[in-house]
Design a protein around this motif. Sequence first.
Motif, PDB file in Angstrom:
ATOM      1  N   SER A  56     -92.792 -42.291  21.348  1.00 33.53           N
ATOM      2  CA  SER A  56     -92.819 -42.916  20.016  1.00 33.53           C
ATOM      3  C   SER A  56     -93.416 -42.047  18.918  1.00 33.53           C
ATOM      4  O   SER A  56     -93.448 -42.453  17.761  1.00 33.53           O
ATOM      5  N   VAL A 170     -90.173 -48.231  16.776  1.00 32.77           N
ATOM      6  CA  VAL A 170     -91.451 -48.515  16.122  1.00 32.77           C
ATOM      7  C   VAL A 170     -91.230 -49.309  14.836  1.00 32.77           C
ATOM      8  O   VAL A 170     -91.939 -50.282  14.552  1.00 32.77           O
ATOM      9  N   CYS A 174     -92.497 -53.202  13.992  1.00 29.51           N
ATOM     10  CA  CYS A 174     -93.355 -53.490  12.844  1.00 29.51           C
ATOM     11  C   CYS A 174     -92.762 -54.599  11.973  1.00 29.51           C
ATOM     12  O   CYS A 174     -93.507 -55.321  11.300  1.00 29.51           O
ATOM     13  N   GLN A 178     -95.927 -56.274  14.021  1.00 26.07           N
ATOM     14  CA  GLN A 178     -96.937 -55.223  13.914  1.00 26.07           C
ATOM     15  C   GLN A 178     -97.032 -54.732  12.468  1.00 26.07           C
ATOM     16  O   GLN A 178     -96.251 -55.118  11.607  1.00 26.07           O
ATOM     17  N   HIS A 183     -99.048 -48.337  12.138  1.00 25.29           N
ATOM     18  CA  HIS A 183     -98.263 -47.647  13.160  1.00 25.29           C
ATOM     19  C   HIS A 183     -97.532 -46.425  12.620  1.00 25.29           C
ATOM     20  O   HIS A 183     -97.346 -45.445  13.361  1.00 25.29           O
ATOM     21  N   ALA A 186    -100.210 -43.819  12.702  1.00 22.21           N
ATOM     22  CA  ALA A 186    -100.624 -43.499  14.065  1.00 22.21           C
ATOM     23  C   ALA A 186     -99.566 -42.722  14.830  1.00 22.21           C
ATOM     24  O   ALA A 186     -99.884 -42.027  15.798  1.00 22.21           O
ATOM     25  N   ARG A 187     -98.317 -42.820  14.409  1.00 25.15           N
ATOM     26  CA  ARG A 187     -97.242 -42.111  15.116  1.00 25.15           C
ATOM     27  C   ARG A 187     -96.656 -40.958  14.310  1.00 25.15           C
ATOM     28  O   ARG A 187     -95.789 -40.235  14.787  1.00 25.15           O
ATOM     29  N   GLN A 265    -106.021 -53.783  15.622  1.00 28.64           N
ATOM     30  CA  GLN A 265    -104.731 -53.098  15.547  1.00 28.64           C
ATOM     31  C   GLN A 265    -104.817 -51.820  16.367  1.00 28.64           C
ATOM     32  O   GLN A 265    -105.648 -50.963  16.093  1.00 28.64           O
ATOM     33  N   SER A 266    -103.952 -51.722  17.379  1.00 27.86           N
ATOM     34  CA  SER A 266    -103.879 -50.497  18.164  1.00 27.86           C
ATOM     35  C   SER A 266    -102.475 -50.380  18.733  1.00 27.86           C
ATOM     36  O   SER A 266    -101.813 -51.395  18.965  1.00 27.86           O
ATOM     37  N   PRO A 267    -102.015 -49.158  18.980  1.00 30.59           N
ATOM     38  CA  PRO A 267    -100.643 -48.986  19.459  1.00 30.59           C
ATOM     39  C   PRO A 267    -100.422 -49.454  20.891  1.00 30.59           C
ATOM     40  O   PRO A 267     -99.278 -49.498  21.344  1.00 30.59           O
TER      41      PRO A 267
END
Length: 285
Positions: A56, A170, A174, A178, A183, A186-187, A265-267
């Motif tokens: 991802s 992803v 979202c 999400q 995200h 984070a990605r 919030q975390s992946p």
Amino acid sequence: MWMHFEPVHAVTYFHPRARAAYEAVGLRGYWRGYFAGRAAPFGPVDAPMVIAAFFSFAPAMVARAVPAVWRLATPQEALRARLTGAVQALAEFTYELPESHLVEAADLLEEAAGRVETAGRVLGAANAALPRGEYPLARLWQAATTLREHRGDGHVAALVTTGLDPIEVVAWRCRLDQSREFHQLARGWTDEEWAAAEQRLVENGWLTAEHTPTEHGRAAFRVVEEATDRAALGPWRALGAERTERLRELLDPIASRCRTIIPPQSPIGLPAQRTPTGQATAPAR
């Protein structure tokens, strides 16, 4: 069972002792430790291997870390750091539990991890091949990690069958439940990449013109989740219902304490914990 072993693994991402262990071998900055620690079972691989296995992340984000991290720490040093940090974190959460509790939990989780099918599962296989830990907490964490990466490999395989590429996956999630703000950062995807992905999702019937999930998208997502669960069932069938339930009981107090450091919030996707009254609560920072 995933909700009981995933938090045990996740201390490596969120506990200060885990961060300190990576920094002690020269991996300063969160993402250097993350990429080096998680990729270390492969050896000193280049970015394409990590991009494929982790799925991802934006290729440019991976390429900024790999292979440069191997000039700071060898894979062997990264492996020692991640295990040291994880064990120190787990020791903080389990010091009140009897040694017999930890030994039994490690024995059962290790047995389950020893039953994973590694064909087609590169991260699961690489972690399953690592040497057995010497102490209960080391064995517990390594077994949780093997099971976690084995499950993740199956999830990626299920996602590939949808025809979506990583950023589309992803971006769609979202729009479902999400946060894009979290995200995307984070990605490592750019605004331009994100906008193009959402346009493709509209064209492919996963999002409406208003960018809300379609029933087609929701149904396909359910199929992915069901396939992920089926692909992860092997170790638990081998362990058997009675011993799996016993392991769940043993992991419950450990996982609950580990989840206190996982951000809301975390992946990693863990749902909110529930209080004894059934009310959902976000993990504490």
